[in-house]
Write a protein that holds these residues in place. Structure first.
Motif, PDB file in Angstrom:
ATOM      1  N   TYR A  24       0.746  -1.057  -0.154  1.00 32.70           N
ATOM      2  CA  TYR A  24       0.061  -0.059   0.046  1.00 32.70           C
ATOM      3  C   TYR A  24       0.972   1.284  -0.159  1.00 32.70           C
ATOM      4  CZ  TYR A  24       0.633  -0.156   4.950  1.00 32.70           C
ATOM      5  OH  TYR A  24       1.005  -0.204   6.352  1.00 32.70           O
ATOM      6  N   GLY A  25       0.505   2.471  -0.151  1.00 32.06           N
ATOM      7  CA  GLY A  25       1.113   3.495  -0.712  1.00 32.06           C
ATOM      8  C   GLY A  25       2.233   3.960   0.539  1.00 32.06           C
ATOM      9  N   TYR A  26       1.663   4.067   1.657  1.00 25.88           N
ATOM     10  CA  TYR A  26       2.510   4.605   2.771  1.00 25.88           C
ATOM     11  C   TYR A  26       3.780   3.497   2.967  1.00 25.88           C
ATOM     12  CZ  TYR A  26       4.813   5.888   7.130  1.00 25.88           C
ATOM     13  OH  TYR A  26       5.410   6.485   8.235  1.00 25.88           O
ATOM     14  N   VAL A  29       6.174   4.014   0.102  1.00 26.46           N
ATOM     15  CA  VAL A  29       7.003   5.016   0.482  1.00 26.46           C
ATOM     16  C   VAL A  29       8.220   5.004   1.146  1.00 26.46           C
ATOM     17  CG1 VAL A  29       6.895   7.505   1.369  1.00 26.46           C
ATOM     18  CG2 VAL A  29       5.005   6.771  -0.108  1.00 26.46           C
ATOM     19  N   ARG A  69      -6.718  -0.062   3.331  1.00 28.67           N
ATOM     20  CA  ARG A  69      -5.682   0.363   2.534  1.00 28.67           C
ATOM     21  C   ARG A  69      -5.715   0.266   0.997  1.00 28.67           C
ATOM     22  NH1 ARG A  69      -1.706  -1.745   7.245  1.00 28.67           N
ATOM     23  NH2 ARG A  69      -2.184   0.175   8.585  1.00 28.67           N
ATOM     24  N   LYS A  70      -5.037   1.010   0.094  1.00 30.16           N
ATOM     25  CA  LYS A  70      -5.154   0.624  -1.406  1.00 30.16           C
ATOM     26  C   LYS A  70      -3.695  -0.106  -1.381  1.00 30.16           C
ATOM     27  CE  LYS A  70      -5.255   3.760  -4.726  1.00 30.16           C
ATOM     28  NZ  LYS A  70      -5.993   4.955  -5.565  1.00 30.16           N
ATOM     29  N   TYR A  72      -1.314  -1.805  -4.160  1.00 27.11           N
ATOM     30  CA  TYR A  72      -0.810  -1.677  -5.719  1.00 27.11           C
ATOM     31  C   TYR A  72      -0.197  -2.941  -5.857  1.00 27.11           C
ATOM     32  CZ  TYR A  72      -1.359   3.271  -5.271  1.00 27.11           C
ATOM     33  OH  TYR A  72      -1.978   4.506  -5.175  1.00 27.11           O
TER      34      TYR A  72
END
Lengths: 106, 261
Positions: A24-26, A29, A69-70, A72
């Motif tokens: 997920y995004g975070y 990152v 949560r999204k 990927y």
């Protein structure tokens, strides 16, 4: 480090990070930040673009804490794209190294 | 700046994107800030990590292939006035569609002009062709004649008494056919001229009536009791338009004329 360097290679790092497992995004990152020091805000637009270009698929998954949560997921097209990018990076990096070495020796 | 302030400002920058995309992005950033705060950072620090707001917004818009210059802060006006820009990717597509339509229209108009030109030139071309055919026939005849001159003996042998009247009759027949052709052509041409005249007349009337209708609509809107005149005018528009269309349909083209002949 030169911001343009980072910008160019960020895509490859993001693609490679998601290849092994969906993230997920975070999470992504944090993972990318381990490799290169980059403004965290700029990774989301990149994810967005890669999703729009069908290199990523997204899905929502519930989490124990906070909102869903999204995640990927790298698509087949994404894998191909990653491979091309890796080849390009290798060739690019080698030719630059060779050039620098020649200059030093010569 | 706190989290809500940050998100609000970012939203203004992203006003050109459509609602769902905006929400998507803002959710991601909101979640990101939350997680950073969970990991022990202060709200201010977490937001400060994003750096300059304008650059961040430009980066996001770039990912949508939108020129950051478009992302004025005037959210409401942008959205309502330029729906095209809401779907960043749809914009160019629509422009392309529009261009394609214009191009097709242009092609149709040029086709029409070409056809009209062809109609005007047709009789002349037909005249030229007939003239050339006639000349060729004459030349062929001369050649035959010359050949006969070269070999008079053979010619004389072949030429029988009965052939001469036959030739005369044939010539008259050919002339008659040519005359009939000419007659048909004249009739067609006259007919077409009449039809064009009708089209121009009816079309002119239609345009005038259309103009009157428009004026009457304005007057009607201002409250004048002119509904009867308006309906009458509309009737005239439809009538004259119908007549013009009928006349256009009645113009004889060459193919039909050939069938006639």
């Amino acid at each position: 480090m030169n911001a343009q360097f980072k910008k160019g290679v960020l895509e490859l790092i993001v693609l490679e990070s998601v290849r092994k497992r969906d993230m997920y995004g975070y999470e992504l990152v944090v993972e990318v930040s381990k490799v290169i020091d980059v403004n965290e805000g700029t990774i989301y637009p990149l994810l967005k673009r890669l999703t729009n270009e069908k290199y990523f698929e997204t899905y929502l998954r519930e989490s124990t804490e906070g909102p869903p949560r999204k995640y990927y997921h790298l698509t087949a097209a994404g894998v191909l794209y990653r491979d091309t990018m890796e080849r390009e990076w290798d060739a690019f990096q080698q030719s630059v190294c060779r050039f620098l070495k020649e200059q030093k020796d010569g | 700046m706190d989290k809500t302030g940050f998100l609000k400002e970012l939203e203004q920058y992203l006003a050109v994107l459509n609602e769902s995309e905006q929400k998507d992005i803002l959710d991601e950033y909101a979640q990101h800030i939350d997680m950073k705060m969970e990991s022990g950072m202060s709200e201010q620090e977490a937001i400060g990590d994003f750096g300059n707001m304008e650059e961040l917004a430009a980066d996001i818009l770039e990912a949508y292939h939108v020129n950051p210059m478009y992302s004025g802060k005037k959210k409401t006006t942008w959205k309502k006035e330029i729906p095209l820009l809401n779907q960043a990717k749809e914009g160019p597509k629509l422009t392309v569609k529009g261009l394609e339509l214009v191009r097709q229209l242009g092609r149709k108009i040029s086709g029409g002009v070409h056809w009209l030109g062809g109609q005007i030139v047709k009789p002349f071309r037909w005249m030229k062709e007939t003239w050339l055919k006639w000349q060729k026939k004459r030349r062929d005849k001369k050649k035959e004649h010359n050949l006969q001159v070269i070999s008079p003996a053979e010619g004389k042998k072949k030429m029988k008494v009965g052939e001469i009247p036959g030739k005369i009759v044939g010539g008259i027949g050919q002339m008659m056919i040519a005359m009939v052709h000419m007659l048909f052509w004249c009739i067609r041409w006259l007919w077409n001229i009449c039809m064009v005249f009708v089209i121009v007349l009816a079309g002119g009337f239609m345009l005038m009536a259309l103009f009157c209708t428009g004026t009457l609509v304005v007057l009607l809107a201002q409250g004048y009791p002119l509904i009867g005149f308006f309906i009458g005018c509309l009737g005239v528009v439809i009538c004259t338009g119908g007549i013009a269309a009928l006349a256009l349909g009645l113009i004889r083209r060459k193919q039909e004329a050939i069938e006639h002949a």
